[in-house]
Design a protein around this motif. Structure first.
Motif, PDB file in Angstrom:
ATOM      1  N   GLY A 106      -4.023   8.661  -1.228  1.00 61.53           N
ATOM      2  CA  GLY A 106      -3.030   7.591  -1.296  1.00 61.53           C
ATOM      3  C   GLY A 106      -3.676   6.226  -1.398  1.00 61.53           C
ATOM      4  O   GLY A 106      -3.228   5.356  -2.161  1.00 61.53           O
ATOM      5  N   GLY A 107      -4.746   6.014  -0.626  1.00 58.31           N
ATOM      6  CA  GLY A 107      -5.443   4.732  -0.683  1.00 58.31           C
ATOM      7  C   GLY A 107      -6.022   4.444  -2.049  1.00 58.31           C
ATOM      8  O   GLY A 107      -6.055   3.281  -2.496  1.00 58.31           O
ATOM      9  N   GLY A 108      -6.450   5.487  -2.738  1.00 55.22           N
ATOM     10  CA  GLY A 108      -6.962   5.299  -4.090  1.00 55.22           C
ATOM     11  C   GLY A 108      -5.912   4.759  -5.034  1.00 55.22           C
ATOM     12  O   GLY A 108      -6.172   3.833  -5.825  1.00 55.22           O
ATOM     13  N   TRP A 109      -4.713   5.300  -4.942  1.00 57.62           N
ATOM     14  CA  TRP A 109      -3.628   4.824  -5.806  1.00 57.62           C
ATOM     15  C   TRP A 109      -3.193   3.407  -5.442  1.00 57.62           C
ATOM     16  O   TRP A 109      -2.915   2.582  -6.312  1.00 57.62           O
ATOM     17  CB  TRP A 109      -2.440   5.782  -5.744  1.00 57.62           C
ATOM     18  CG  TRP A 109      -2.595   6.947  -6.670  1.00 57.62           C
ATOM     19  CD1 TRP A 109      -3.038   8.195  -6.370  1.00 57.62           C
ATOM     20  CD2 TRP A 109      -2.337   6.930  -8.082  1.00 57.62           C
ATOM     21  NE1 TRP A 109      -3.062   8.971  -7.498  1.00 57.62           N
ATOM     22  CE2 TRP A 109      -2.630   8.230  -8.564  1.00 57.62           C
ATOM     23  CE3 TRP A 109      -1.877   5.970  -8.977  1.00 57.62           C
ATOM     24  CZ2 TRP A 109      -2.489   8.583  -9.905  1.00 57.62           C
ATOM     25  CZ3 TRP A 109      -1.737   6.317 -10.309  1.00 57.62           C
ATOM     26  CH2 TRP A 109      -2.040   7.595 -10.769  1.00 57.62           C
ATOM     27  N   LEU A 110      -3.141   3.120  -4.138  1.00 54.04           N
ATOM     28  CA  LEU A 110      -2.757   1.770  -3.728  1.00 54.04           C
ATOM     29  C   LEU A 110      -3.812   0.752  -4.168  1.00 54.04           C
ATOM     30  O   LEU A 110      -3.474  -0.365  -4.592  1.00 54.04           O
ATOM     31  CB  LEU A 110      -2.569   1.726  -2.210  1.00 54.04           C
ATOM     32  CG  LEU A 110      -1.374   2.527  -1.667  1.00 54.04           C
ATOM     33  CD1 LEU A 110      -1.427   2.610  -0.146  1.00 54.04           C
ATOM     34  CD2 LEU A 110      -0.049   1.900  -2.119  1.00 54.04           C
ATOM     35  N   GLY A 111      -5.084   1.147  -4.080  1.00 51.92           N
ATOM     36  CA  GLY A 111      -6.144   0.260  -4.554  1.00 51.92           C
ATOM     37  C   GLY A 111      -6.051   0.021  -6.052  1.00 51.92           C
ATOM     38  O   GLY A 111      -6.248  -1.112  -6.529  1.00 51.92           O
TER      39      GLY A 111
END
Length: 545
Positions: A97-102
């Protein structure tokens, strides 16, 4: 056979009517005939999410994201990247999820655009700050609300208002926070708000109400959530949590059988598809019901399952250990939990159990400190339920300190408060302690009436451990209702009732016959009985044999 255009039209109409299974089937059918455009992929992703197909929803959002990138629609691409990251984070897949938000943040930063998506990308930081920096979370949420109002985005506004209310509660401003929760519900249910976010707001509001023991609000919003879930076809994500909340409220009202049925339904619902973290909440609730019913083995299994799903097992597991006769384990567990708890909300759920366990091992000082801290929190929260918890704890503390009169005053306050929220089991627990206090004041008639009232409720609920406590207190009372026999005199009475002679009793108790005769004389005098035969009858009448 319907054409792709006809299926798309049918799918859009189903979305507008909240018929999510119909929408999913129509739009997937259309997509098989001809690839959908980005807005219709967004609709399909939403329908997939709301019918419990989380991985499919993420795939459709990914395709929509790529379509927006191809058409150079940066806000659309950023928005879908946000939803992918947000949903993954909610499922506990923080790295993915953090990858997509980044990715979403970098795209927006590189574009230099001023758009509403800037507000969405501030939400993860607000959520992270809620845990330990509520003031920072409040500041971020104020920016989010300002952006939402500037662009007229009601979905983002609902997120911002909810976050602000949660931050105020985390900071100990319970009254202002609860008012903010009501405002968040108004925003989420009036206007063009995504049903994905409406469901999140509903569940978050009810959870916050539970955390500050505002059961009246929780009951009201749970009923509304239940109706909202029913109005959406084949809705999956929020219905399980709604069933858990309904079970908790049924337990509070003394509807334990219905509460167990409801939490079992919740577990069944949450198991398909697997992976919903709300299962932890359902397992903990099941553990609570089983513990109170005396099914300790099953309760322990449920608490362990709750832990496996990431839900805290305390204070339930510590209270289970106490009920199992393992006070040292209970003490160690609750002390660790209280030490690790950060903030008034978390500590408020543990302090009552901490005081109860401390009193059980005779640690009056620890019980007093826990009760005083809980009282301070109750004053800030202004919660009738929590104030009843505090009054009960104070009553038990006064009993332990030998002040039966003060105990009666505090316990009466607790009983009145729990009566107002219709908490039947809690009311019965108070009456059990009231019986103990009245007996110490030699008010035996009131003590017997309180015991009888408590016994009736515990029997109806199937509260086996509480019934055992009631029987023990009743037996203790019978030994002193007409003169307070000493433990040795009570032993003599029980042996007399078996037909034992003075010599038999002397041999059994390893005392002289002369001592037996003295005990027997004292016992007959205290109980105002004329003979051994009368003493035997008395023992059987009062279940002492």
């Amino acid at each position: 056979m319907a054409t792709a255009d006809e299926l798309v039209t049918r799918g859009r109409e189903a979305c507008s009517q909240q018929a999510w299974m119909d929408a999913y089937q129509a739009l997937t059918g259309a997509d098989e005939l001809a690839p959908l455009d980005a807005p219709d992929l967004d609709r399909l992703a939403l329908a997939a999410y709301l019918t419990g197909r989380i991985e499919s929803a993420i795939e459709f959002w990914e395709r929509a994201h790529e379509a927006y990138v191809g058409s150079r629609d940066v806000p659309g691409a950023v928005r879908d990247a946000f939803w992918i990251g947000f949903v993954l984070a909610m499922r506990g897949e923080h790295a993915r999820g953090g990858g997509w938000l980044g990715r979403a943040k970098h795209m927006l930063d590189d574009s230099g655009l001023d758009c509403v998506e800037k507000g969405y990308l501030q939400l993860p930081a607000a959520l992270q700050a809620l845990g330990n920096e509520p003031a920072a979370a409040l500041e971020i949420c104020a920016d989010v609300i300002a952006i939402a109002e500037r662009f007229g985005d009601r979905t983002l506004e609902a997120f911002g208002v909810l976050g602000s209310a949660q931050a105020r509660i985390a900071a100990g401003e319970a009254v202002a926070g609860l008012a903010g929760l009501d405002e968040a519900m108004v925003v989420a249910t009036t206007g063009d708000v995504s049903p994905l976010v409406t469901g999140i707001v509903y569940c978050a509001v009810i959870i916050e109400c539970r955390r500050v023991f505002d059961w009246s609000r929780a009951h009201e919003w749970t009923a509304v959530l239940s109706r909202w879930c029913s109005s959406h076809q084949d809705l999956k994500p929020y219905r399980g949590q709604c069933l858990v909340h309904r079970s908790e409220l049924m337990q509070l009202r003394g509807e334990w059988a219905d509460a167990m049925d409801e939490v079992l339904r919740a577990c069944e619902h949450l198991a398909d598809p697997p992976g919903d973290p709300v299962m932890g909440m359902a397992q903990y609730q099941m553990g609570e019901l089983l513990r109170l019913r005396g099914e300790f083995t099953r309760a322990e299994k449920a608490y362990r399952e709750a832990t496996n799903w990431g839900h805290p097992s305390q204070p339930g597991l510590a209270l289970l250990r106490l009920a199992q006769g393992r006070p040292d384990d209970a003490t160690a567990a609750i002390k660790r939990a209280v030490h690790e708890a950060d903030g008034s909300v978390q500590r408020s759920r543990l302090l009552s159990a901490h005081a109860e366990i401390a009193l059980a091992i005779g640690d009056v000082d620890t019980a007093r400190a826990a009760t005083e801290e809980l009282g301070e929190i109750a004053d800030r929260f202004d919660s009738p339920y929590l104030k009843a918890v505090v009054a009960y704890a104070r009553g038990c503390l006064s009993l332990a300190e030998g002040d039966a009169e003060a105990a009666c005053v505090a316990l009466r306050q607790a009983w009145l408060a729990w009566q107002r929220v219709d908490a039947r089991y809690e009311c019965a627990r108070v009456r059990l302690r009231m019986a103990e206090a009245c007996r110490k004041l030699n008010d035996h008639d009131t003590a017997e009436m309180e015991l009888a009232a408590a016994r009736e409720v515990f029997t109806e609920l199937g509260a086996a451990p509480a019934l055992d406590q009631t029987r023990e207190l009743a037996q203790d009372g019978h030994s002193g209702t007409a003169g307070v026999l000493t433990p040795r005199e009570l032993e003599v009475l029980r042996l007399v009732a078996t037909g034992a002679t003075n010599r038999d009793i002397a041999d059994s108790l390893v005392i002289s016959e002369k001592t037996v005769a003295r005990h027997l004389s004292n016992m007959l005098t205290k109980l105002d009985l004329p003979s051994r035969t009368a003493a035997t009858a008395y023992a059987y009448q009062h279940d002492l044999v």
